[in-house]
Design a protein around this motif. Structure first.
Motif, PDB file in Angstrom:
ATOM      1  N   CYS A  35       0.838  -1.196   0.000  1.00 17.41           N
ATOM      2  CA  CYS A  35       0.000   0.000   0.000  1.00 17.41           C
ATOM      3  C   CYS A  35       0.876   1.251   0.000  1.00 17.41           C
ATOM      4  CB  CYS A  35      -0.945   0.010   1.197  1.00 17.41           C
ATOM      5  SG  CYS A  35      -2.217   1.289   0.995  1.00 17.41           S
ATOM      6  N   ILE A  37      -0.359   4.340   1.099  1.00 21.24           N
ATOM      7  CA  ILE A  37      -0.814   5.310   2.099  1.00 21.24           C
ATOM      8  C   ILE A  37      -0.999   4.575   3.429  1.00 21.24           C
ATOM      9  CG2 ILE A  37      -2.028   6.715   0.363  1.00 21.24           C
ATOM     10  CD1 ILE A  37      -4.679   5.696   1.468  1.00 21.24           C
ATOM     11  N   GLN A  38      -1.257   5.329   4.476  1.00 17.75           N
ATOM     12  CA  GLN A  38      -1.641   4.699   5.749  1.00 17.75           C
ATOM     13  C   GLN A  38      -2.932   5.348   6.242  1.00 17.75           C
ATOM     14  OE1 GLN A  38      -0.287   1.945   7.595  1.00 17.75           O
ATOM     15  NE2 GLN A  38      -2.341   2.245   8.416  1.00 17.75           N
ATOM     16  N   CYS A  42      -6.529   1.371   9.631  1.00 22.24           N
ATOM     17  CA  CYS A  42      -6.049   0.129   8.992  1.00 22.24           C
ATOM     18  C   CYS A  42      -4.835  -0.427   9.707  1.00 22.24           C
ATOM     19  CB  CYS A  42      -5.683   0.410   7.542  1.00 22.24           C
ATOM     20  SG  CYS A  42      -4.961  -1.004   6.695  1.00 22.24           S
ATOM     21  N   ARG A  44      -2.125  -3.119   8.802  1.00 21.93           N
ATOM     22  CA  ARG A  44      -1.738  -3.814   7.576  1.00 21.93           C
ATOM     23  C   ARG A  44      -1.490  -5.307   7.762  1.00 21.93           C
ATOM     24  NH1 ARG A  44       0.272  -2.005   3.442  1.00 21.93           N
ATOM     25  NH2 ARG A  44      -0.664  -3.921   2.726  1.00 21.93           N
ATOM     26  N   ASN A  50     -10.524  -0.564   3.425  1.00 23.67           N
ATOM     27  CA  ASN A  50     -11.420   0.243   2.606  1.00 23.67           C
ATOM     28  C   ASN A  50     -12.458  -0.617   1.904  1.00 23.67           C
ATOM     29  OD1 ASN A  50     -10.153   2.622   3.212  1.00 23.67           O
ATOM     30  ND2 ASN A  50      -8.733   2.464   1.513  1.00 23.67           N
ATOM     31  N   PRO A  88      -4.748  -7.720  -0.971  1.00 21.61           N
ATOM     32  CA  PRO A  88      -5.039  -7.222   0.380  1.00 21.61           C
ATOM     33  C   PRO A  88      -4.487  -5.826   0.691  1.00 21.61           C
ATOM     34  CG  PRO A  88      -3.345  -8.926   0.464  1.00 21.61           C
ATOM     35  CD  PRO A  88      -3.828  -8.881  -0.951  1.00 21.61           C
TER      36      PRO A  88
HETATM   37 FE1  SF4 Z   1      -3.892   0.909   2.436  1.00 24.71          FE
HETATM   38 FE2  SF4 Z   1      -6.381  -0.065   2.319  1.00 24.71          FE
HETATM   39 FE3  SF4 Z   1      -5.031  -0.128   4.625  1.00 24.71          FE
HETATM   40 FE4  SF4 Z   1      -5.858   2.231   3.666  1.00 24.71          FE
HETATM   41  S1  SF4 Z   1      -7.173   0.536   4.352  1.00 24.71           S
HETATM   42  S2  SF4 Z   1      -3.811   1.753   4.514  1.00 24.71           S
HETATM   43  S3  SF4 Z   1      -5.654   1.899   1.442  1.00 24.71           S
HETATM   44  S4  SF4 Z   1      -4.479  -1.241   2.749  1.00 24.71           S
END
Ligand code: SF4
Ligand code: SF4
Length: 276
Positions: A35, A37-38, A42, A44, A50, A88
Motif C-alpha cells: 500500500c 498510504i496509511q 487500517c 496492515r 477500505n 489485500p
Molecule cells: Fe492501504 Fe487499504 Fe489499509 Fe488504507 S485501508 S492503509 S488503502 S491497505
C-alpha cells in the motif's frame, strides 16, 4: 432515493445491483500486497479495510497463479459474473501485478466483468490502461474532500518517492482521488466511492462528499462503518451505529445512489454475497 443507471449486461454485478446478488457472485484475486498510504483505521496485518473486513492475511497469488485459479473456479461454478482485485493492500500500488492479472483473465474469459478497488492515489497514471483492458467497474475510497478533514484520516501518503504527512499528504491524496474519478468517468467507467464513516472525524462531512460525488457523476456510494481495529490510530474511536449509517444513507441518497448490501468481503472472497 436515486437508483443506479447502467447498461443491462452490467446489471449482473452483485455489488452494483442488489437484485443480482441472489444469483451472481464475485471472485476476488489477492494479488496486491502493498500500500502507498496509511489510513488511521487500517492495520496492515489485515486486508485493506477500505473494501475488506479485517481477517487473517491470506496467500497472495502471482498473476499467473491467479489466472490459473480463475480457471479452477470457473470449471466448478457458473455463477461468477465478475472478477475483482481489492487487495489485500492497494491494487494500484502493485499496478503491474494487478493489470497483468486482469490481462490474463480477460484473455481467457473475455465476457467476464472486471472490477477494481483502490484508494485512488496511483489510479490517474493508469486510466487509459484500465479502460483499454475493459475494466468496467472501479471503486475509489473517498473519505473526505477537504484536506483539513482528510489529514485526520490518513497518517502517511507515499507519492513520487517521497513521504508526505499531515495536510501535505492529504492534499496530494485528495487531488489524485478527484483526478481518478474525473478521468474514469470521462472513459464511461462505472464508478463507486467507498466512504469509511468515522464519528467525530468525517461523519458530519459525509453529505459534502456525497454532493461532490453527484457532481463527479459517481454511480454508487458505499458508506462503510469504521470498525476500530487493534494497533491503529483509531483503535479507541467508536464506529458509527447501524442507525447512524441508515440515517446517513437516507439523508444523502438523493445525491447519489447508496449501496446497502455490502458484505465487506475479504480480498480472496469467492461466490455470491450471501456466502460471504
Ligand atoms: Fe492501504 Fe487499504 Fe489499509 Fe488504507 S485501508 S492503509 S488503502 S491497505
Ligand atoms: Fe461488493 Fe462490498 Fe464485497 Fe466489495 S466488499 S465485493 S462492494 S459486497
Amino acid at each position: 432515493m436515486k437508483e443506479v443507471q447502467g447498461q443491462s449486461f452490467l446489471q449482473n454485478h452483485p455489488c452494483y445491483n442488489k437484485d443480482a446478488a441472489a444469483n451472481w457472485g464475485r471472485l476476488h484475486l489477492p494479488v496486491a500486497p502493498n500500500c502507498n498510504i496509511q489510513c488511521n483505521y487500517c492495520n496492515r496485518k489485515y486486508d485493506c479495510a477500505n473494501e475488506n473486513r479485517p481477517g487473517v492475511t491470506q496467500h497472495v497469488y502471482t498473476p499467473q497463479e491467479a489466472a490459473a485459479f480463475v480457471h479452477k473456479v470457473f470449471d466448478a461454478r457458473k455463477d461468477i459474473s465478475v472478477v475483482g482485485i481489492a487487495g489485500p493492500g492497494d491494487p494500484m500500488c502493485d499496478a503491474d501485478k494487478t493489470l497483468e492479472t486482469f490481462r490474463l483473465v480477460k484473455k481467457d474469459f473475455p465476457h467476464v466483468m472486471l472490477c477494481l478497488s483502490s484508494n485512488g492515489l496511483a489510479v490517474p497514471d493508469y486510466v487509459d490502461e484500465i479502460a483499454d483492458l475493459g475494466i468496467t467497474h472501479v471503486t475509489i475510497t473517498a473519505n473526505a474532500i477537504d484536506p483539513e478533514i482528510a489529514k485526520h484520516v490518513y497518517s502517511m501518503v507515499r507519492y513520487d518517492g517521497n513521504i508526505y504527512k499531515g495536510i501535505d499528504g492529504a492534499r496530494i491524496l485528495l487531488e489524485r482521488q478527484a483526478e481518478s474519478i474525473r478521468k474514469l468517468k470521462e472513459k464511461n467507467i462505472i464508478v463507486k466511492i467507498n466512504t469509511v464513516v468515522v464519528p467525530d472525524v468525517n461523519m458530519d462531512h459525509v453529505p459534502a462528499i456525497a454532493k461532490q460525488a453527484e457532481a463527479w457523476g459517481v454511480d454508487l456510494m458505499n458508506c462503510i462503518a469504521m470498525i476500530p481495529v487493534h494497533d491503529t490510530a483509531f483503535e479507541n474511536h467508536r464506529g458509527p451505529t447501524a442507525e447512524e449509517i441508515d440515517n446517513m444513507r437516507q439523508f444523502i441518497g438523493h445525491y447519489v445512489p447508496q449501496m446497502t448490501h455490502c458484505k465487506r468481503c475479504r480480498a480472496d472472497a469467492i461466490g455470491r454475497l450471501c456466502e460471504a
